[in-house]
Design a protein around this motif. Structure first.
Motif, PDB file in Angstrom:
ATOM      1  N   GLU A  40     -29.135  24.217 -14.838  1.00  0.00           N
ATOM      2  CA  GLU A  40     -29.744  25.299 -14.294  1.00  0.00           C
ATOM      3  C   GLU A  40     -29.586  26.613 -15.027  1.00  0.00           C
ATOM      4  OE1 GLU A  40     -31.497  25.061 -11.662  1.00  0.00           O
ATOM      5  OE2 GLU A  40     -31.232  22.812 -11.113  1.00  0.00           O
ATOM      6  N   LEU A  41     -30.574  27.526 -15.018  1.00  0.00           N
ATOM      7  CA  LEU A  41     -30.408  28.845 -15.916  1.00  0.00           C
ATOM      8  C   LEU A  41     -30.471  29.978 -15.034  1.00  0.00           C
ATOM      9  CD1 LEU A  41     -33.351  27.676 -18.398  1.00  0.00           C
ATOM     10  CD2 LEU A  41     -30.805  27.256 -18.505  1.00  0.00           C
ATOM     11  N   ILE A  47     -33.554  23.321 -17.740  1.00  0.00           N
ATOM     12  CA  ILE A  47     -33.742  22.705 -19.095  1.00  0.00           C
ATOM     13  C   ILE A  47     -33.375  21.244 -18.773  1.00  0.00           C
ATOM     14  CG2 ILE A  47     -33.262  22.280 -21.467  1.00  0.00           C
ATOM     15  CD1 ILE A  47     -33.159  25.189 -21.600  1.00  0.00           C
ATOM     16  N   ASP A  48     -33.909  20.011 -18.931  1.00  0.00           N
ATOM     17  CA  ASP A  48     -33.693  18.895 -18.841  1.00  0.00           C
ATOM     18  C   ASP A  48     -32.993  18.292 -20.239  1.00  0.00           C
ATOM     19  OD1 ASP A  48     -33.925  18.403 -16.292  1.00  0.00           O
ATOM     20  OD2 ASP A  48     -36.175  17.787 -16.468  1.00  0.00           O
ATOM     21  N   LEU A  49     -31.741  17.621 -20.152  1.00  0.00           N
ATOM     22  CA  LEU A  49     -31.179  16.937 -21.460  1.00  0.00           C
ATOM     23  C   LEU A  49     -31.258  15.274 -21.158  1.00  0.00           C
ATOM     24  CD1 LEU A  49     -28.001  19.236 -22.102  1.00  0.00           C
ATOM     25  CD2 LEU A  49     -30.472  19.545 -22.856  1.00  0.00           C
ATOM     26  N   SER A  50     -31.218  14.671 -22.205  1.00  0.00           N
ATOM     27  CA  SER A  50     -31.120  13.080 -22.096  1.00  0.00           C
ATOM     28  C   SER A  50     -29.966  12.692 -23.139  1.00  0.00           C
ATOM     29  CB  SER A  50     -32.355  12.512 -22.435  1.00  0.00           C
ATOM     30  OG  SER A  50     -33.522  12.760 -21.522  1.00  0.00           O
ATOM     31  N   TRP A  51     -28.977  12.268 -22.693  1.00  0.00           N
ATOM     32  CA  TRP A  51     -27.790  12.106 -23.433  1.00  0.00           C
ATOM     33  C   TRP A  51     -27.551  10.418 -23.645  1.00  0.00           C
ATOM     34  CZ3 TRP A  51     -24.024  15.503 -25.258  1.00  0.00           C
ATOM     35  CH2 TRP A  51     -24.024  16.592 -24.654  1.00  0.00           C
ATOM     36  N   SER A 113     -43.637  27.574 -29.760  1.00  0.00           N
ATOM     37  CA  SER A 113     -43.068  27.322 -31.191  1.00  0.00           C
ATOM     38  C   SER A 113     -41.989  28.335 -31.596  1.00  0.00           C
ATOM     39  CB  SER A 113     -44.136  27.484 -32.364  1.00  0.00           C
ATOM     40  OG  SER A 113     -45.129  26.400 -32.083  1.00  0.00           O
ATOM     41  N   GLY A 114     -42.007  29.471 -30.917  1.00  0.00           N
ATOM     42  CA  GLY A 114     -41.035  30.561 -31.230  1.00  0.00           C
ATOM     43  C   GLY A 114     -39.972  30.592 -30.194  1.00  0.00           C
ATOM     44  N   GLU A 115     -39.840  29.860 -29.344  1.00  0.00           N
ATOM     45  CA  GLU A 115     -38.737  29.919 -28.279  1.00  0.00           C
ATOM     46  C   GLU A 115     -37.480  29.694 -28.532  1.00  0.00           C
ATOM     47  OE1 GLU A 115     -36.449  30.925 -25.734  1.00  0.00           O
ATOM     48  OE2 GLU A 115     -38.287  31.678 -25.167  1.00  0.00           O
ATOM     49  N   THR A 116     -36.792  30.562 -29.121  1.00  0.00           N
ATOM     50  CA  THR A 116     -35.564  29.917 -29.535  1.00  0.00           C
ATOM     51  C   THR A 116     -34.258  30.264 -28.738  1.00  0.00           C
ATOM     52  OG1 THR A 116     -35.212  32.229 -30.888  1.00  0.00           O
ATOM     53  CG2 THR A 116     -36.137  30.351 -32.133  1.00  0.00           C
ATOM     54  N   GLY A 117     -34.443  31.128 -27.765  1.00  0.00           N
ATOM     55  CA  GLY A 117     -33.346  31.469 -26.693  1.00  0.00           C
ATOM     56  C   GLY A 117     -32.864  30.425 -25.877  1.00  0.00           C
ATOM     57  N   ASP A 118     -33.806  29.459 -25.682  1.00  0.00           N
ATOM     58  CA  ASP A 118     -33.150  28.197 -24.905  1.00  0.00           C
ATOM     59  C   ASP A 118     -32.240  27.308 -25.490  1.00  0.00           C
ATOM     60  OD1 ASP A 118     -34.525  29.146 -22.543  1.00  0.00           O
ATOM     61  OD2 ASP A 118     -36.172  27.644 -22.715  1.00  0.00           O
ATOM     62  N   VAL A 119     -32.799  27.306 -27.056  1.00  0.00           N
ATOM     63  CA  VAL A 119     -31.800  26.363 -27.770  1.00  0.00           C
ATOM     64  C   VAL A 119     -30.596  26.979 -27.993  1.00  0.00           C
ATOM     65  CG1 VAL A 119     -31.638  25.640 -30.443  1.00  0.00           C
ATOM     66  CG2 VAL A 119     -33.878  25.486 -29.144  1.00  0.00           C
ATOM     67  N   GLY A 120     -30.719  28.342 -28.149  1.00  0.00           N
ATOM     68  CA  GLY A 120     -29.452  28.946 -28.289  1.00  0.00           C
ATOM     69  C   GLY A 120     -28.273  28.806 -27.130  1.00  0.00           C
ATOM     70  N   LEU A 121     -29.115  28.940 -26.080  1.00  0.00           N
ATOM     71  CA  LEU A 121     -28.106  28.754 -24.767  1.00  0.00           C
ATOM     72  C   LEU A 121     -27.601  27.437 -24.564  1.00  0.00           C
ATOM     73  CD1 LEU A 121     -29.358  29.931 -21.332  1.00  0.00           C
ATOM     74  CD2 LEU A 121     -28.572  27.561 -21.485  1.00  0.00           C
ATOM     75  N   ARG A 125     -23.810  26.092 -24.511  1.00  0.00           N
ATOM     76  CA  ARG A 125     -23.221  25.028 -23.447  1.00  0.00           C
ATOM     77  C   ARG A 125     -22.452  23.790 -24.124  1.00  0.00           C
ATOM     78  NH1 ARG A 125     -25.991  25.495 -18.217  1.00  0.00           N
ATOM     79  NH2 ARG A 125     -26.593  27.913 -18.080  1.00  0.00           N
ATOM     80  N   LEU A 126     -22.960  23.447 -25.313  1.00  0.00           N
ATOM     81  CA  LEU A 126     -22.544  22.235 -26.144  1.00  0.00           C
ATOM     82  C   LEU A 126     -21.188  22.716 -26.541  1.00  0.00           C
ATOM     83  CD1 LEU A 126     -25.627  20.543 -27.670  1.00  0.00           C
ATOM     84  CD2 LEU A 126     -24.451  19.957 -25.492  1.00  0.00           C
ATOM     85  N   ARG A 127     -21.136  23.814 -27.189  1.00  0.00           N
ATOM     86  CA  ARG A 127     -19.751  24.204 -27.966  1.00  0.00           C
ATOM     87  C   ARG A 127     -18.745  24.513 -27.003  1.00  0.00           C
ATOM     88  NH1 ARG A 127     -18.038  22.941 -31.131  1.00  0.00           N
ATOM     89  NH2 ARG A 127     -19.540  23.542 -33.016  1.00  0.00           N
ATOM     90  N   ALA A 128     -19.432  25.094 -25.506  1.00  0.00           N
ATOM     91  CA  ALA A 128     -18.278  25.292 -24.593  1.00  0.00           C
ATOM     92  C   ALA A 128     -17.493  24.093 -24.311  1.00  0.00           C
ATOM     93  CB  ALA A 128     -18.681  26.299 -23.663  1.00  0.00           C
TER      94      ALA A 128
END
Length: 338
Positions: A40-41, A47-51, A113-121, A125-128
């Motif tokens: 949830e943003l 954003i949906d993730l598949s692990w 193609s230029g949306e980098t904010g969501d990747v950064g977010l 989360r992954l780093r935390a």
């Protein structure tokens, strides 16, 4: 570094369209078991993730983030193929569905193609969640453009240990016109139909309320991007979107070790989109092949059996750059044709 790739196409798949279609349509892959997660943003979207299923991995086990292309998803064969290799190397693996790619998102804006904010977010989360894990990323086509642009924006502050980008449209304007020629128009039609379906679903759900032109009349990327992509995502027009979102101008700023794989005969783009050596930072290894199509790169193994070379080359790059990224057993599927 700009260098020649050692990829050699299967003798029966030298045509770029054959490479592209065989890898994306003909190849058979078993279903991949995943565990879904919805992030949830703060803006009310998600954003949906598949692990890959967790397999008693250590806290410092490496993690690989996979970014799909336009109209891509977990069902994209390149994504499932790489995730199988990630599992075979004892690493965590997660595919990020870009905003709106896994079904209509809650806002009028969607991925582009230029949306980098969501990747950064997502990477934050992954780093935390895994503070001790080295993180790598692989992006395909649109996802590769997003990844390279993100790396250029971050420079030395990137949280990634290494990255791989495949079949990237480095110059979006050039690619938007190149795909209108010859047989490639079929790819354009397929992609625009997928984009149109997303917009139509959001109109039906009342998510997009602004007046839109007849979507059936938008049959090429410049028209669609000018009428839909640009206004819904804060760009003045298609040319503004292409200029600000193309990864080519960000390549020189990348400080993360990055492998870029590209075929000169990619039917989604023109040969002139390939950057020159002086456009690359000294952390980029750009491997250019004469053949391979778009996210194809199918070579031949024993008795001519297809070998999906990307699933050999990408793991080989990660090995040594992601501590702990090593085959878990001698009979792991590394290098399999399947």
């Amino acid at each position: 570094m700009l260098t020649t790739s050692d990829f050699k196409p299967a003798f029966w798949l030298r045509n770029p369209h054959a490479q592209t279609l065989f890898a994306s349509q003909v190849r058979a892959l078993p279903p991949l078991a995943v565990e879904p997660e919805r992030l949830e943003l703060d803006d009310g979207d998600f954003i949906d993730l598949s692990w890959l299923p967790e397999a008693d991995l250590a806290e410092d086990a490496p993690l690989v983030l996979v970014l799909h292309g336009l109209n891509g998803s977990l069902e994209s064969k390149y994504a499932r193929g790489l995730l199988r290799q990630v599992a075979a190397h004892g690493a965590r693996g997660v595919l990020m569905h870009f905003r709106g790619a896994a079904g209509p998102n809650r806002l009028s804006r969607s991925y582009h193609s230029g949306e980098t904010g969501d990747v950064g977010l997502v990477l934050e989360r992954l780093r935390a969640r895994y503070p001790r894990a080295p993180i790598g990323a692989a992006g395909y086509s649109l996802g590769g453009n997003v990844l390279l642009k993100y790396l250029g924006e971050q420079g030395s502050d990137s949280p990634l240990s290494c990255a791989v980008a495949v079949s990237v449209p480095y110059d979006l304007e050039t690619c938007a016109y190149a795909v209108q020629k010859g047989f490639s128009r079929l790819y354009q039609t397929h992609l625009i139909n997928g984009m149109r379906e997303i917009v139509e679903a959001k109109v039906r759900d009342g998510i997009i309320e602004r007046p839109l032109p007849d979507l059936r009349g938008l049959r090429d990327f410049p028209s669609f991007d000018n009428a839909i992509t640009a206004p819904l995502n804060g760009f003045a027009n298609a040319m503004d979107y292409y200029a600000r979102s193309s990864s080519r101008s960000f390549l020189k700023r990348i400080r993360t070790p990055t492998l870029v794989l590209h075929a000169r005969d990619d039917p989604f783009m023109a040969p002139e989109v390939v950057p020159s050596a002086d456009e690359l930072s000294d952390t980029i290894r750009f491997e250019l092949s004469e053949h391979g199509g778009h996210v194809g790169f199918v070579s031949a193994g024993r008795f001519g059996a297809p070998v999906y070379w990307l699933e050999e080359r990408i793991p080989s790059y990660f090995r040594g750059r992601l501590p702990g990224f090593e085959p878990v057993a001698e009979d792991s599927p590394v290098g399999e044709a399947g």
